[in-house]
Scaffold this motif. Structure first.
Motif, PDB file in Angstrom:
ATOM      1  N   ILE A 165       9.200 -15.034 -15.958  1.00 26.89           N
ATOM      2  CA  ILE A 165      10.606 -15.363 -16.175  1.00 26.89           C
ATOM      3  C   ILE A 165      10.763 -16.850 -15.902  1.00 26.89           C
ATOM      4  O   ILE A 165      10.679 -17.303 -14.752  1.00 26.89           O
ATOM      5  CB  ILE A 165      11.532 -14.539 -15.260  1.00 26.89           C
ATOM      6  N   GLU A 166      10.972 -17.611 -16.948  1.00 25.73           N
ATOM      7  CA  GLU A 166      10.985 -19.070 -16.804  1.00 25.73           C
ATOM      8  C   GLU A 166      12.239 -19.561 -16.087  1.00 25.73           C
ATOM      9  O   GLU A 166      12.173 -20.324 -15.139  1.00 25.73           O
ATOM     10  CB  GLU A 166      10.874 -19.728 -18.187  1.00 25.73           C
ATOM     11  N   SER A 167      13.389 -19.152 -16.564  1.00 22.20           N
ATOM     12  CA  SER A 167      14.633 -19.612 -15.968  1.00 22.20           C
ATOM     13  C   SER A 167      15.758 -18.676 -16.387  1.00 22.20           C
ATOM     14  O   SER A 167      15.611 -17.849 -17.292  1.00 22.20           O
ATOM     15  CB  SER A 167      14.953 -21.043 -16.417  1.00 22.20           C
ATOM     16  N   GLY A 168      16.894 -18.812 -15.724  1.00 21.38           N
ATOM     17  CA  GLY A 168      18.045 -17.986 -16.073  1.00 21.38           C
ATOM     18  C   GLY A 168      17.939 -16.588 -15.493  1.00 21.38           C
ATOM     19  O   GLY A 168      16.976 -16.237 -14.813  1.00 21.38           O
ATOM     20  N   GLU A 169      18.948 -15.749 -15.781  1.00 20.90           N
ATOM     21  CA  GLU A 169      18.963 -14.400 -15.238  1.00 20.90           C
ATOM     22  C   GLU A 169      18.038 -13.494 -16.036  1.00 20.90           C
ATOM     23  O   GLU A 169      17.772 -13.716 -17.213  1.00 20.90           O
ATOM     24  CB  GLU A 169      20.385 -13.843 -15.240  1.00 20.90           C
ATOM     25  N   VAL A 170      17.541 -12.484 -15.353  1.00 23.24           N
ATOM     26  CA  VAL A 170      16.638 -11.523 -15.982  1.00 23.24           C
ATOM     27  C   VAL A 170      17.428 -10.681 -16.980  1.00 23.24           C
ATOM     28  O   VAL A 170      18.520 -10.183 -16.677  1.00 23.24           O
ATOM     29  CB  VAL A 170      15.990 -10.621 -14.917  1.00 23.24           C
ATOM     30  N   SER A 171      16.880 -10.515 -18.183  1.00 26.89           N
ATOM     31  CA  SER A 171      17.572  -9.711 -19.192  1.00 26.89           C
ATOM     32  C   SER A 171      17.556  -8.236 -18.802  1.00 26.89           C
ATOM     33  O   SER A 171      16.594  -7.737 -18.224  1.00 26.89           O
ATOM     34  CB  SER A 171      16.912  -9.894 -20.558  1.00 26.89           C
ATOM     35  N   LEU A 172      18.646  -7.551 -19.117  1.00 28.93           N
ATOM     36  CA  LEU A 172      18.787  -6.127 -18.792  1.00 28.93           C
ATOM     37  C   LEU A 172      19.344  -5.430 -20.012  1.00 28.93           C
ATOM     38  O   LEU A 172      20.455  -5.731 -20.461  1.00 28.93           O
ATOM     39  CB  LEU A 172      19.721  -5.955 -17.596  1.00 28.93           C
ATOM     40  N   GLU A 173      18.565  -4.483 -20.554  1.00 26.79           N
ATOM     41  CA  GLU A 173      18.955  -3.823 -21.794  1.00 26.79           C
ATOM     42  C   GLU A 173      18.758  -2.315 -21.690  1.00 26.79           C
ATOM     43  O   GLU A 173      17.847  -1.840 -21.000  1.00 26.79           O
ATOM     44  CB  GLU A 173      18.120  -4.351 -22.968  1.00 26.79           C
ATOM     45  N   TYR A 174      19.620  -1.578 -22.405  1.00 26.51           N
ATOM     46  CA  TYR A 174      19.401  -0.146 -22.557  1.00 26.51           C
ATOM     47  C   TYR A 174      18.125   0.073 -23.361  1.00 26.51           C
ATOM     48  O   TYR A 174      17.748  -0.740 -24.201  1.00 26.51           O
ATOM     49  CB  TYR A 174      20.576   0.508 -23.289  1.00 26.51           C
ATOM     50  N   ASP A 175      17.467   1.189 -23.103  1.00 32.37           N
ATOM     51  CA  ASP A 175      16.243   1.524 -23.818  1.00 32.37           C
ATOM     52  C   ASP A 175      16.584   2.449 -24.991  1.00 32.37           C
ATOM     53  O   ASP A 175      17.103   3.559 -24.780  1.00 32.37           O
ATOM     54  CB  ASP A 175      15.265   2.229 -22.868  1.00 32.37           C
ATOM     55  N   PRO A 176      16.328   2.023 -26.235  1.00 36.59           N
ATOM     56  CA  PRO A 176      16.713   2.848 -27.394  1.00 36.59           C
ATOM     57  C   PRO A 176      16.112   4.246 -27.373  1.00 36.59           C
ATOM     58  O   PRO A 176      16.783   5.219 -27.748  1.00 36.59           O
ATOM     59  CB  PRO A 176      16.200   2.032 -28.589  1.00 36.59           C
ATOM     60  N   ALA A 177      14.852   4.372 -26.956  1.00 43.27           N
ATOM     61  CA  ALA A 177      14.226   5.702 -26.910  1.00 43.27           C
ATOM     62  C   ALA A 177      14.957   6.611 -25.932  1.00 43.27           C
ATOM     63  O   ALA A 177      15.200   7.789 -26.212  1.00 43.27           O
ATOM     64  CB  ALA A 177      12.754   5.576 -26.534  1.00 43.27           C
ATOM     65  N   TRP A 178      15.320   6.070 -24.779  1.00 46.53           N
ATOM     66  CA  TRP A 178      16.036   6.881 -23.786  1.00 46.53           C
ATOM     67  C   TRP A 178      17.423   7.261 -24.303  1.00 46.53           C
ATOM     68  O   TRP A 178      17.878   8.403 -24.116  1.00 46.53           O
ATOM     69  CB  TRP A 178      16.143   6.135 -22.463  1.00 46.53           C
ATOM     70  N   LEU A 179      18.102   6.340 -24.957  1.00 40.19           N
ATOM     71  CA  LEU A 179      19.408   6.660 -25.531  1.00 40.19           C
ATOM     72  C   LEU A 179      19.287   7.782 -26.559  1.00 40.19           C
ATOM     73  O   LEU A 179      20.129   8.688 -26.605  1.00 40.19           O
ATOM     74  CB  LEU A 179      20.018   5.424 -26.186  1.00 40.19           C
ATOM     75  N   ALA A 180      18.230   7.724 -27.357  1.00 36.25           N
ATOM     76  CA  ALA A 180      18.025   8.772 -28.370  1.00 36.25           C
ATOM     77  C   ALA A 180      17.779  10.122 -27.708  1.00 36.25           C
ATOM     78  O   ALA A 180      18.257  11.163 -28.186  1.00 36.25           O
ATOM     79  CB  ALA A 180      16.854   8.398 -29.267  1.00 36.25           C
ATOM     80  N   ILE A 181      17.057  10.120 -26.593  1.00 30.35           N
ATOM     81  CA  ILE A 181      16.803  11.371 -25.859  1.00 30.35           C
ATOM     82  C   ILE A 181      18.100  11.917 -25.271  1.00 30.35           C
ATOM     83  O   ILE A 181      18.386  13.125 -25.353  1.00 30.35           O
ATOM     84  CB  ILE A 181      15.746  11.143 -24.766  1.00 30.35           C
ATOM     85  N   LEU A 182      18.906  11.045 -24.664  1.00 32.55           N
ATOM     86  CA  LEU A 182      20.195  11.489 -24.118  1.00 32.55           C
ATOM     87  C   LEU A 182      21.054  12.121 -25.203  1.00 32.55           C
ATOM     88  O   LEU A 182      21.684  13.165 -24.985  1.00 32.55           O
ATOM     89  CB  LEU A 182      20.940  10.304 -23.506  1.00 32.55           C
ATOM     90  N   LYS A 183      21.069  11.500 -26.355  1.00 29.43           N
ATOM     91  CA  LYS A 183      21.928  11.985 -27.445  1.00 29.43           C
ATOM     92  C   LYS A 183      21.428  13.309 -28.005  1.00 29.43           C
ATOM     93  O   LYS A 183      22.206  14.250 -28.214  1.00 29.43           O
ATOM     94  CB  LYS A 183      22.015  10.932 -28.549  1.00 29.43           C
TER      95      LYS A 183
END
Length: 421
Positions: A268-286
């Motif tokens: 991680i060079e600089s700035g805040e760490v990116s945080l994203e939903y995981d598409p595979a997990w969203l598909a499983i939830l749905k």
């Protein structure tokens, strides 16, 4: 990315962040992320403390409320799962995860996020066979039984985690150990440290059998746990040649091995760490939304012998559908807002605890937005009456569901009756 792994936090947030700061000062290495393996104790106020399953003499506000109120800000992005010492009401209002304070994120009953390019999953709670096959039926005010059953893992979350096998997260966390991992490390050293584990180990009762199923099927590169208050490392060899590096850590206290630093993924060079939903997990939830239950009855997950679909490993079409619903933007909104007053030590003390009653259920608006976007049910709303939902969403009584901003949310989740729950 440099990650600090924490065992049982037990509310000692200030001490944990101080230990990380000291580590950074000694090594010159910036820590990008903190993972906590449960017993986080996100207690905002005294009413939350009433919803924690601990003897009264051990109840303490600790320091989380300072981060909730804004008095302090978590210096590092923090992700945690639930354990068996939690404010059950706080976590139950976030079944799919969410912010509990600025820069502090709960993974939900089970969840997967993409953090700085590393996929991280977690399974909250501990295993108790009496409640494993039930729905998430608990709601405040809790009694002595539901105060505890609220943090017991359910077969639905285990079933969902198993669907990750084709593309496993690199890291998975659980509070209690997967059953049998003690056999893959220095067992005699463990039993010297914890001699009361011997009978459980000999009888294959040390750890959670369902969690072990997830470990064997998903086979992540790393698995971190806590709960047993000791440091223990092992390497689990799976059929097919893959290995999982297991590590359990102690609770946060002076001199205990409660912290471990891991370097994984890209720098991680600089700035805040990116945080994203995981598409595979969203598909499983749905795709498994129909399996969600909020009643006490026994519910089995579908299997090869059933007439219904039992393999919910996400298909390309299901991934495309969640990409459409999220318009290709999986960034987790950093939109935390306080929903209840924080503890004020200038006006309150722990002695006031005995004059209060537990809070009622509260709708978390971020969860409402998330479930609406993904078009899945919110178990909290399912447990509430329509009048409770209308009141909290400030919906006039004369309005029908078709006239509401959250139309689909209400019409989709108002399904259980008193006969169901």
């Amino acid at each position: 990315m440099h990650i600090a792994i924490d065992g049982c936090a037990h509310g000692a947030l200030e001490e944990t962040y101080a230990a990380i700061a000291e580590c950074q000062a000694q090594t010159g290495q910036k820590i990008d992320l903190l993972l906590c393996c449960g017993d986080f104790q996100s207690v905002r106020n005294l009413r939350d403390l009433l919803c924690m399953a601990r003897p009264d003499k051990y109840k303490d506000m600790c320091s989380f409320y300072k981060y909730y109120s804004g008095e302090k800000v978590a210096p590092i992005l923090t992700l945690f799962i639930g354990g068996n010492h939690e404010a059950s009401n706080v976590l139950q209002e976030l079944p799919y995860g969410g912010w509990v304070a600025p820069n502090i994120y709960y993974l939900g009953y089970a969840g997967v996020l993409n953090v700085g390019g590393v996929r991280i999953g977690g399974l909250s709670g501990i295993f108790k066979p009496d409640n494993y096959l039930r729905g998430h039926f608990e709601r405040p005010p809790y009694n002595m039984s539901t105060l505890r059953s609220a943090y017991h893992i359910r077969n639905l979350e285990v079933f969902r985690m198993k669907q990750l096998a084709p593309d496993p997260p690199q890291i998975v966390m659980s509070h209690d150990w997967p059953e049998g991992v003690d056999k893959f490390g220095n067992l005699e050293g463990l039993l010297d440290l914890k001699p009361h584990f011997r009978d459980q180990s000999d009888e294959h009762r040390l750890g959670s059998p369902p969690t072990r199923e997830v470990l064997d099927i998903v086979q992540p590169e790393y698995w971190f746990s806590a709960h047993l208050h000791c440091k223990y490392a092992a390497v689990i060899e799976h059929d097919g040649g893959r290995n999982t590096k297991f590590l359990s850590l102690d609770k946060c206290s002076s001199g205990s091995p409660f912290l471990q630093i891991l370097t994984v993924g890209a720098e991680i060079e600089s700035g805040e760490v990116s945080l994203e939903y995981d598409p595979a997990w969203l598909a499983i939830l749905k795709s498994t939304n129909h399996l969600l239950s909020v009643n006490r009855r026994t519910h089995y997950m579908p299997g090869p012998d059933s007439d219904e679909r039992y393999d919910f490993q996400p298909t390309s079409q299901e991934i495309q559908e969640v990409e459409r619903l999220f318009e290709g933007d999986f960034r987790v909104p950093r939109n935390f807002q306080k929903s209840v007053p924080a503890f004020d030590p200038k006006r309150e003390s722990i002695q006031d605890l005995y004059h209060l009653k537990q809070s009622q259920f509260e709708l978390n608006l971020d969860t409402v937005a998330f479930t609406e976007k993904l078009q899945i049910a919110n178990p909290v709303t399912m447990l509430m009456s329509e009048s409770e939902v209308r009141k909290q969403l400030e919906v006039p009584k004369e309005y029908t569901p078709l006239q509401l901003v959250s139309t689909r949310l209400l019409s989709r989740t108002m399904v259980p009756t008193t006969d169901d729950v």
